[in-house]
Design an enzyme around this catalytic site. Structure first.
Site, PDB file in Angstrom:
ATOM      1  N   GLU A  15       0.828  -1.218   0.000  1.00  0.00           N
ATOM      2  CA  GLU A  15       0.000   0.000   0.000  1.00  0.00           C
ATOM      3  C   GLU A  15       0.859   1.265   0.000  1.00  0.00           C
ATOM      4  O   GLU A  15       0.399   2.341   0.391  1.00  0.00           O
ATOM      5  CB  GLU A  15      -0.916  -0.006   1.216  1.00  0.00           C
ATOM      6  CG  GLU A  15      -1.978  -1.074   1.141  1.00  0.00           C
ATOM      7  CD  GLU A  15      -2.777  -1.151   2.420  1.00  0.00           C
ATOM      8  OE1 GLU A  15      -3.827  -0.501   2.509  1.00  0.00           O
ATOM      9  OE2 GLU A  15      -2.339  -1.850   3.340  1.00  0.00           O
ATOM     10  N   SER A 147      -6.215  -2.725   1.607  1.00  0.00           N
ATOM     11  CA  SER A 147      -6.567  -2.188   0.283  1.00  0.00           C
ATOM     12  C   SER A 147      -7.056  -3.253  -0.687  1.00  0.00           C
ATOM     13  O   SER A 147      -6.936  -3.092  -1.896  1.00  0.00           O
ATOM     14  CB  SER A 147      -5.375  -1.451  -0.353  1.00  0.00           C
ATOM     15  OG  SER A 147      -5.131  -0.264   0.338  1.00  0.00           O
ATOM     16  N   TYR A 211      -9.432   2.904  -5.409  1.00  0.00           N
ATOM     17  CA  TYR A 211      -8.531   4.029  -5.693  1.00  0.00           C
ATOM     18  C   TYR A 211      -8.586   4.585  -7.115  1.00  0.00           C
ATOM     19  O   TYR A 211      -8.001   5.619  -7.374  1.00  0.00           O
ATOM     20  CB  TYR A 211      -7.089   3.622  -5.370  1.00  0.00           C
ATOM     21  CG  TYR A 211      -6.934   3.157  -3.954  1.00  0.00           C
ATOM     22  CD1 TYR A 211      -7.186   4.027  -2.902  1.00  0.00           C
ATOM     23  CD2 TYR A 211      -6.582   1.845  -3.658  1.00  0.00           C
ATOM     24  CE1 TYR A 211      -7.075   3.602  -1.590  1.00  0.00           C
ATOM     25  CE2 TYR A 211      -6.463   1.414  -2.346  1.00  0.00           C
ATOM     26  CZ  TYR A 211      -6.711   2.297  -1.322  1.00  0.00           C
ATOM     27  OH  TYR A 211      -6.608   1.879  -0.027  1.00  0.00           O
ATOM     28  N   ARG A 251     -11.314   2.738  11.175  1.00  0.00           N
ATOM     29  CA  ARG A 251     -12.419   2.515  10.226  1.00  0.00           C
ATOM     30  C   ARG A 251     -12.705   1.025  10.163  1.00  0.00           C
ATOM     31  O   ARG A 251     -11.802   0.227   9.890  1.00  0.00           O
ATOM     32  CB  ARG A 251     -12.037   3.038   8.849  1.00  0.00           C
ATOM     33  CG  ARG A 251     -13.236   3.222   7.916  1.00  0.00           C
ATOM     34  CD  ARG A 251     -12.805   3.323   6.469  1.00  0.00           C
ATOM     35  NE  ARG A 251     -12.393   2.025   5.996  1.00  0.00           N
ATOM     36  CZ  ARG A 251     -11.226   1.784   5.398  1.00  0.00           C
ATOM     37  NH1 ARG A 251     -10.353   2.726   5.186  1.00  0.00           N
ATOM     38  NH2 ARG A 251     -10.937   0.554   5.013  1.00  0.00           N
ATOM     39  N   ASP A 253     -14.777  -2.157   8.506  1.00  0.00           N
ATOM     40  CA  ASP A 253     -15.412  -2.525   7.237  1.00  0.00           C
ATOM     41  C   ASP A 253     -16.447  -3.631   7.451  1.00  0.00           C
ATOM     42  O   ASP A 253     -16.119  -4.678   8.015  1.00  0.00           O
ATOM     43  CB  ASP A 253     -14.350  -3.022   6.242  1.00  0.00           C
ATOM     44  CG  ASP A 253     -13.305  -1.960   5.938  1.00  0.00           C
ATOM     45  OD1 ASP A 253     -13.501  -0.795   6.323  1.00  0.00           O
ATOM     46  OD2 ASP A 253     -12.280  -2.304   5.305  1.00  0.00           O
ATOM     47  N   GLU A 265     -13.242  -6.376   9.121  1.00  0.00           N
ATOM     48  CA  GLU A 265     -11.946  -6.020   9.723  1.00  0.00           C
ATOM     49  C   GLU A 265     -12.015  -4.616  10.283  1.00  0.00           C
ATOM     50  O   GLU A 265     -12.913  -3.842   9.956  1.00  0.00           O
ATOM     51  CB  GLU A 265     -10.845  -6.071   8.655  1.00  0.00           C
ATOM     52  CG  GLU A 265     -11.137  -5.126   7.502  1.00  0.00           C
ATOM     53  CD  GLU A 265      -9.889  -4.559   6.834  1.00  0.00           C
ATOM     54  OE1 GLU A 265      -8.783  -4.833   7.295  1.00  0.00           O
ATOM     55  OE2 GLU A 265     -10.055  -3.807   5.858  1.00  0.00           O
ATOM     56  N   ASN A 267      -9.499  -1.161  10.670  1.00  0.00           N
ATOM     57  CA  ASN A 267      -8.267  -0.555  10.157  1.00  0.00           C
ATOM     58  C   ASN A 267      -7.783   0.515  11.126  1.00  0.00           C
ATOM     59  O   ASN A 267      -8.513   1.465  11.414  1.00  0.00           O
ATOM     60  CB  ASN A 267      -8.545   0.108   8.809  1.00  0.00           C
ATOM     61  CG  ASN A 267      -8.968  -0.917   7.782  1.00  0.00           C
ATOM     62  OD1 ASN A 267      -8.160  -1.694   7.290  1.00  0.00           O
ATOM     63  ND2 ASN A 267     -10.265  -0.955   7.469  1.00  0.00           N
ATOM     64  N   GLY A 271      -6.978   5.463   5.446  1.00  0.00           N
ATOM     65  CA  GLY A 271      -6.485   6.438   4.469  1.00  0.00           C
ATOM     66  C   GLY A 271      -6.918   7.850   4.852  1.00  0.00           C
ATOM     67  O   GLY A 271      -8.018   8.058   5.358  1.00  0.00           O
TER      68      GLY A 271
HETATM   69  N1  LIG Z   1     -16.475 -12.428   3.424  1.00  0.00           N
HETATM   70  C1  LIG Z   1     -16.653 -11.531   2.462  1.00  0.00           C
HETATM   71  N2  LIG Z   1     -17.806 -11.523   1.733  1.00  0.00           N
HETATM   72  C2  LIG Z   1     -17.985 -10.637   0.720  1.00  0.00           C
HETATM   73  N3  LIG Z   1     -17.083  -9.717   0.381  1.00  0.00           N
HETATM   74  C3  LIG Z   1     -15.916  -9.668   1.067  1.00  0.00           C
HETATM   75  C4  LIG Z   1     -15.644 -10.560   2.149  1.00  0.00           C
HETATM   76  N4  LIG Z   1     -14.416 -10.300   2.615  1.00  0.00           N
HETATM   77  C5  LIG Z   1     -13.934  -9.272   1.886  1.00  0.00           C
HETATM   78  N5  LIG Z   1     -14.820  -8.886   0.949  1.00  0.00           N
HETATM   79  C6  LIG Z   1     -14.638  -7.790  -0.033  1.00  0.00           C
HETATM   80  O1  LIG Z   1     -13.255  -7.489  -0.136  1.00  0.00           O
HETATM   81  C7  LIG Z   1     -12.972  -6.174   0.378  1.00  0.00           C
HETATM   82  C8  LIG Z   1     -11.661  -6.186   1.152  1.00  0.00           C
HETATM   83  O2  LIG Z   1     -11.740  -7.089   2.228  1.00  0.00           O
HETATM   84  P1  LIG Z   1     -11.242  -6.746   3.691  1.00  0.00           P
HETATM   85  O3  LIG Z   1     -11.474  -7.928   4.547  1.00  0.00           O
HETATM   86  O4  LIG Z   1     -11.813  -5.450   4.157  1.00  0.00           O
HETATM   87  O5  LIG Z   1      -9.650  -6.628   3.472  1.00  0.00           O
HETATM   88  P2  LIG Z   1      -8.681  -5.383   3.193  1.00  0.00           P
HETATM   89  O6  LIG Z   1      -7.841  -5.301   4.418  1.00  0.00           O
HETATM   90  O7  LIG Z   1      -7.885  -5.747   2.002  1.00  0.00           O
HETATM   91  O8  LIG Z   1      -9.526  -4.159   3.004  1.00  0.00           O
HETATM   92  C9  LIG Z   1     -14.178  -5.825   1.227  1.00  0.00           C
HETATM   93  O9  LIG Z   1     -14.349  -4.432   1.341  1.00  0.00           O
HETATM   94  C10 LIG Z   1     -15.309  -6.518   0.466  1.00  0.00           C
HETATM   95  O10 LIG Z   1     -15.710  -5.776  -0.672  1.00  0.00           O
HETATM   96 MG   LIG Z   2     -11.055  -3.474   4.203  1.00  0.00          MG
END
Ligand SMILES: Nc1ncnc2c1ncn2[C@@H]1O[C@H](COP(=O)(O)OP(=O)(O)O)[C@@H](O)[C@H]1O
Ligand SMILES: [Mg+2]
Length: 304
Positions: A15, A147, A211, A251, A253, A265, A267, A271
């Site tokens: 990142e 990301s 992005y 933040r 998610d 997760e 964060n 950003g």
């Molecule tokens: N279990 C899940 N079901 C559906 N979409 C997911 C899932 N896990 C991740 N995603 C998709 O992938 C994106 C990134 O996943 P995330 O776990 O937030 O990791 P990162 O740390 O890369 O942001 C999420 O914002 C979502 O759009």
């Molecule tokens: Mg995420």
């Protein structure tokens, strides 16, 4: 005398570019407001630079490995200069998707079902395990990236091809796929700042959707949710922030499917470009970029 702020940005994670952007935007804002600012890469010269520049606060604009996972925080602790965002332990827990998930589960914060995989099972066993525990499609992701780097939605047909590309990771997470809406929540210290919804035009909220403005992800604020539901999701983010022991701004998610929120997760170094989500949520609540950055600097001087 002008207040001196040292900004750490760049770094070695995947990142890096986002971090450079965060660092640049924060520096621009601080300079505009009369601070004396220096932007540096976190390399071997850091100790020397800190000794010479003697910053009042270090703004950590790093993202991902080495910047968001407790490593740089450990080094910064040794310098004894206040630094922004979370401390050593919270950073390392939040960056590890498995450990943080275990804490979410322990504290009854709903999160998608999962297991971790170390490339140690026969293909047929892995397929069986997925069918039994999660069902296809599944989401495959590294334990410690951000990301959406190397996050994939997989079906039975492409899963082994994708797994093959991820062999450099010792361990990865395989998670049940949650459909529905994508909502993120910002917490600012003890304040439940608010939520934003993302409507990606792509298959999911991947790196491009995050992005590349040509990918045209729509940002929706305020989020169209009943008050009770909005309280529920912000309370979940607040609980996650507290359970992990985060400081400053975080933040979280989420996915929202069939009336249920799933925390993906948290964060600890969200950003901070002008187009990033936390500044957008803050602005909606009447906190401009300047005030947000100043709050983060002030918060850094509190003990973590
Ligand atoms: N279990 C899940 N079901 C559906 N979409 C997911 C899932 N896990 C991740 N995603 C998709 O992938 C994106 C990134 O996943 P995330 O776990 O937030 O990791 P990162 O740390 O890369 O942001 C999420 O914002 C979502 O759009
Ligand atoms: Mg995420």
């Amino acid at each position: 005398m002008k207040k001196k702020i040292l900004i750490l940005s760049g770094g070695i994670s995947k990142e890096r570019l986002i971090s450079l952007d965060t660092g640049f935007q924060v520096a621009k804002e601080l300079k505009k407001n009369g601070y004396k600012v220096k932007i540096v890469e976190p390399d071997n010269s850091l100790k020397k630079i800190i000794k010479e520049f003697r910053p009042k606060v270090i703004f950590n604009a790093l993202h991902g490995q080495f910047g968001e996972d407790g490593y740089i925080q450990t080094i910064l602790e040794n310098f004894g200069i206040p630094y922004t965002h979370s401390g050593v332990i919270a950073s390392s827990i939040a960056m590890d998707k498995e450990i943080s998930k275990k804490l979410f589960i322990k504290h009854k914060i709903n999160t998608p079902k999962y297991f971790t995989y170390s490339f140690d099972l026969k293909k047929s066993y892995l397929l069986k395990k997925i069918e039994k525990k999660l069902k296809f499609p599944v989401v495959i992701k590294p334990l410690n990236e951000g990301s959406s780097v190397n996050v994939y939605i997989c079906n039975k047909k492409n899963i082994f091809k994708i797994l093959n590309t991820l062999k450099n990771y010792k361990k990865i997470m395989i998670e049940e796929f949650i459909g529905g809406r994508e909502i993120q929540v910002a917490i600012m210290g003890n304040r439940k700042l608010g939520a934003i919804e993302l409507k990606p035009k792509r298959k999911f909220y991947d790196y491009q959707a995050k992005y590349n403005s040509n990918a045209k992800t729509e940002h929706v604020i305020p989020v169209n949710l009943e008050k009770e539901k909005l309280n529920q999701i912000t309370n979940m983010a607040y609980k996650a922030h507290k359970v992990i022991g985060c400081s400053g701004v975080t933040r979280s998610d989420f996915k929202y499917f069939k009336n249920k929120f799933y925390l993906l997760e948290i964060n600890t170094q969200p950003g901070m470009t002008k187009l990033s989500l936390v500044p957008e949520i803050a602005a909606y609540k009447g906190i401009g970029f300047k005030d947000l950055i100043e709050w983060i600097l002030k918060d850094a001087t509190k003990k973590k």
